[in-house]
Scaffold this active site. Structure first.
Site, PDB file in Angstrom:
ATOM      1  N   ASP A 188       0.892  -1.151   0.000  1.00 24.58           N
ATOM      2  CA  ASP A 188       0.000   0.000   0.000  1.00 24.58           C
ATOM      3  C   ASP A 188       0.930   1.200   0.000  1.00 24.58           C
ATOM      4  OD1 ASP A 188      -1.487   2.177   0.777  1.00 24.58           O
ATOM      5  OD2 ASP A 188      -2.940   0.953   1.877  1.00 24.58           O
ATOM      6  N   LYS A 194       1.055   3.685 -21.268  1.00 27.07           N
ATOM      7  CA  LYS A 194       0.145   4.803 -21.486  1.00 27.07           C
ATOM      8  C   LYS A 194      -1.135   4.619 -20.653  1.00 27.07           C
ATOM      9  CE  LYS A 194      -2.639   3.937 -25.580  1.00 27.07           C
ATOM     10  NZ  LYS A 194      -3.520   2.960 -25.214  1.00 27.07           N
ATOM     11  N   HIS A 218       3.015  -0.661 -27.459  1.00 24.93           N
ATOM     12  CA  HIS A 218       3.137  -2.080 -27.837  1.00 24.93           C
ATOM     13  C   HIS A 218       3.157  -2.274 -29.354  1.00 24.93           C
ATOM     14  CE1 HIS A 218      -1.275  -2.003 -28.189  1.00 24.93           C
ATOM     15  NE2 HIS A 218      -1.171  -3.106 -28.912  1.00 24.93           N
ATOM     16  N   LYS A 240       5.377  -5.127 -32.287  1.00 22.78           N
ATOM     17  CA  LYS A 240       4.779  -6.058 -33.262  1.00 22.78           C
ATOM     18  C   LYS A 240       5.825  -6.405 -34.301  1.00 22.78           C
ATOM     19  CE  LYS A 240       0.030  -4.304 -32.843  1.00 22.78           C
ATOM     20  NZ  LYS A 240      -0.837  -5.380 -32.396  1.00 22.78           N
ATOM     21  N   GLU A 250     -10.754  -1.815 -35.601  1.00 22.07           N
ATOM     22  CA  GLU A 250     -11.030  -2.836 -34.585  1.00 22.07           C
ATOM     23  C   GLU A 250     -12.500  -3.234 -34.627  1.00 22.07           C
ATOM     24  OE1 GLU A 250      -8.749  -2.387 -30.752  1.00 22.07           O
ATOM     25  OE2 GLU A 250      -9.082  -0.296 -31.247  1.00 22.07           O
ATOM     26  N   ASP A 254      -6.164   7.720 -27.406  1.00 25.66           N
ATOM     27  CA  ASP A 254      -5.924   6.294 -27.144  1.00 25.66           C
ATOM     28  C   ASP A 254      -5.094   5.647 -28.256  1.00 25.66           C
ATOM     29  OD1 ASP A 254      -6.464   3.847 -25.643  1.00 25.66           O
ATOM     30  OD2 ASP A 254      -7.758   3.266 -27.320  1.00 25.66           O
ATOM     31  N   HIS A 273       0.061   5.036 -31.190  1.00 29.14           N
ATOM     32  CA  HIS A 273       0.291   3.970 -32.175  1.00 29.14           C
ATOM     33  C   HIS A 273       0.328   4.486 -33.624  1.00 29.14           C
ATOM     34  CE1 HIS A 273      -0.445   1.669 -28.672  1.00 29.14           C
ATOM     35  NE2 HIS A 273      -1.750   1.551 -28.782  1.00 29.14           N
ATOM     36  N   LYS A 312     -13.316   1.848 -33.331  1.00 28.75           N
ATOM     37  CA  LYS A 312     -13.793   0.634 -32.661  1.00 28.75           C
ATOM     38  C   LYS A 312     -15.115   0.215 -33.284  1.00 28.75           C
ATOM     39  CE  LYS A 312     -11.275   1.101 -28.434  1.00 28.75           C
ATOM     40  NZ  LYS A 312     -10.229   0.119 -28.726  1.00 28.75           N
TER      41      LYS A 312
HETATM   42  C1  BG6 Z   1      -4.396  -0.086 -26.948  1.00 30.70           C
HETATM   43  C2  BG6 Z   1      -5.634   0.759 -26.838  1.00 30.70           C
HETATM   44  O1  BG6 Z   1      -3.257   0.706 -26.762  1.00 30.70           O
HETATM   45  O2  BG6 Z   1      -4.340  -0.684 -28.240  1.00 30.70           O
HETATM   46  C3  BG6 Z   1      -6.860  -0.083 -27.090  1.00 30.70           C
HETATM   47  O3  BG6 Z   1      -5.704   1.341 -25.553  1.00 30.70           O
HETATM   48  C4  BG6 Z   1      -6.751  -0.805 -28.409  1.00 30.70           C
HETATM   49  O4  BG6 Z   1      -8.031   0.707 -27.061  1.00 30.70           O
HETATM   50  C5  BG6 Z   1      -5.425  -1.551 -28.509  1.00 30.70           C
HETATM   51  O5  BG6 Z   1      -7.822  -1.718 -28.510  1.00 30.70           O
HETATM   52  C6  BG6 Z   1      -5.225  -2.112 -29.902  1.00 30.70           C
HETATM   53  O6  BG6 Z   1      -4.107  -2.942 -29.895  1.00 30.70           O
HETATM   54  P1  BG6 Z   1      -3.980  -4.156 -30.940  1.00 30.70           P
HETATM   55  O7  BG6 Z   1      -2.615  -4.686 -30.703  1.00 30.70           O
HETATM   56  O8  BG6 Z   1      -5.071  -5.114 -30.590  1.00 30.70           O
HETATM   57  O9  BG6 Z   1      -4.166  -3.534 -32.289  1.00 30.70           O
END
Ligand code: BG6
Length: 495
Positions: A95, A154, A184, A188, A222, A241, A246, A344
């Site tokens: 904590d 993030k 991330h 990839k 997505e 986001d 990205h 999305k």
């Molecule tokens: C994340 C976002 O960073 O990336 C999400 O916060 C999103 O909202 C995701 O769905 C998408 O990642 P990927 O690898 O599934 O394309």
């Protein structure tokens, strides 16, 4: 199991703040499992999950085992490897406000034979408001040495100023080269391959500029909605986001100049130059060159799905779709639009970069039949990683010339038999290795916010409800108009 000696990393203490959270369960622990499976973690590496839950090691090991079983493909599960991973897992009840908890962490870390030189990774898988207090505590405890690394996820702020505050706070304790800001997408395989395709081959480079490239499209589409992340998402929206991080990172990799070699600062210096060359958005540019949308009800992959307002439980003005027309103002790219879009609950999950070349300067086959298309390089990031080069060919036949679009296809799945690691596997190992090339530097993050901020400001001034698009569609019609205005269209590449 791979036993290549250079794959084995130095031993470390891998401390996950937020050790029982969603990110740890879905990505970090399964990623570490895969690396365990490859024999990459030496016997003395420890994984320490810190959370507020009063768990002992046995309880936490049960959580880790469940996370691995749920999030690792059944074919990759090996009970012996799970056991090996669990043996190195510990839990620490922490904590932030209880000094005695921090002393337990201190004692645990100092337990190492050479604590001053041991590699320690502090992974902040917690809310950003905890970044500062955690770093300050670590500093006070004297457990930040030059061989420590700090990993941050993030959202790194919600605008430039809040991002600077976070960077200042962690920067008071850790040197910039110790800080690993995860995007991330950079982990990839296909994104890394983009660098290799561009710079380990010669044929693209002479064409990779405004003389031959008509425009570039970057799409991250997505099918999922916001699900149980609605609370976070509603404060963020698609621009913060996805685009600020990205999509702009992808744009950088497409547009950057060749670095002298692939090293942490050489690559990041070049990416930064791209971000700094993005044409700043004035109010009228935002009105003309950006589109916001949010999903209504509809059908995705044959299933009826709810709207964003349904998912959130109330109405809101947050966007779940964004399209932007950007320009990189430099010698190579002047006048070439970069169209970015992400959303999305769209009809199909795909992330694609389309580099669309200009028409041939002269039509040499005047009497020909059939159709031609401009050459196009499609880089598929997901779900089926690969590349396609779209060309025009002659249809075989004895008389006249009939033209038809054809493509050269490279599918990674059929070309490479190696397993494709998940982004986190690669990135976590790079942290231990001490290689920050695939992580965002402070100046990059801030330059990205700087470009995005006028868009956010203008949208907030306008205070409009984003256009509703049907779930399962390709997004709002305004996104199509954005390109149609320039005489272009989105490539809806077929799965
Ligand atoms: C994340 C976002 O960073 O990336 C999400 O916060 C999103 O909202 C995701 O769905 C998408 O990642 P990927 O690898 O599934 O394309």
């Amino acid at each position: 199991m791979s036993t290549e000696p250079d794959l084995v990393l130095p031993a470390c203490d891998f401390v996950i703040f937020g050790g029982t959270g969603d990110l740890a369960r879905r990505k970090l622990l399964p990623g570490l499992y895969q690396r365990e499976r490859e024999g990459q973690l030496p016997a003395t590496t420890r994984i320490i999950g810190a959370s507020r839950q009063g768990l002992d090691d046995a309880d936490y090991r049960a959580i880790v085992a469940e996370a691995v079983e749920q999030h690792v493909a059944a074919d990759d599960l090996d009970p012996a490897v799970v056991r090996r991973l669990l043996d190195r897992v510990h839990h620490l009840t922490l904590d932030a406000d209880r000094p005695e908890d921090w002393h337990t962490l201190h004692a645990l870390l100092k337990d190492r034979s050479d604590p001053e030189h041991a590699i320690r990774v502090y992974y902040l898988a917690v809310a950003p408001q905890l970044f500062d207090p955690i770093c300050t505590r670590l500093d006070e405890l004297g457990v930040v040495t030059p061989t420590c690394r700090l990993v941050m996820e993030k959202p790194l702020g919600h605008d430039l100023e809040s991002s600077r505050r976070i960077n200042d706070a962690v920067g008071r304790v850790f040197e910039e080269q110790q800080i690993y800001r995860i995007d991330h997408y950079l982990g990839k395989e296909s994104v890394q391959n983009l660098l290799v395709t561009r710079f380990a081959n010669t044929f693209l480079e002479p064409l990779w500029n405004s003389r031959w490239v008509d425009h570039v499209q970057i799409t991250v589409s997505e099918t999922l909605g916001v699900a149980d992340r609605a609370g976070y998402y509603d404060r963020s929206g698609a621009l913060r986001d996805m685009v600020q991080n990205h999509l702009l990172q992808l744009l950088c990799l497409v547009a950057m100049e060749p670095p002298t070699y692939v090293g942490p600062d050489t690559v990041r210096d070049e990416k930064l130059k791209v971000l700094q060359a993005l044409k700043p958005m004035q109010r009228e540019d935002v009105d003309r060159d950006t589109v916001r949308g949010r999903y209504g009800r509809g059908h995705v992959e044959g299933e009826a799905v709810t709207s964003y307002a349904d998912d959130l439980g109330r109405d809101s003005t947050t966007e779940t779709f964004v399209a932007v027309r950007a320009e990189v103002q430099n010698w190579r790219w002047a006048g070439v639009p970069f169209y970015l879009r992400t959303g999305k609950r769209l009809g199909r999950r795909h992330s694609t970069i389309e580099v669309v070349f200009k028409e041939p300067p002269h039509a040499m086959f005047p009497g020909s039949q059939g159709t031609t298309v401009p050459n196009r390089l499609t880089i598929c990031l997901q779900p089926d990683e690969g590349m396609q080069l779209h060309l025009t060919a002659k249809v075989p036949g004895p008389g006249g010339i009939r033209l038809r679009p054809v493509s050269l296809d490279l599918s990674y799945a059929t070309t490479f038999r190696e397993r494709c690691p998940e982004p986190y596997e690669r990135l976590l190992m790079d942290v231990i290795r001490g290689n920050p090339t695939l992580f965002m530097r402070r100046d990059e993050v801030e330059a990205a916010w700087q470009w995005v901020e006028p868009i956010l400001r203008r949208w907030s001034d306008r205070d409009e409800v984003p256009t509703t698009y049907a779930a399962g569609s390709t997004g709002p019609v305004e996104a199509a108009i954005l390109l149609a205005r320039d005489g272009r269209a989105w490539q809806e590449s077929v799965a």
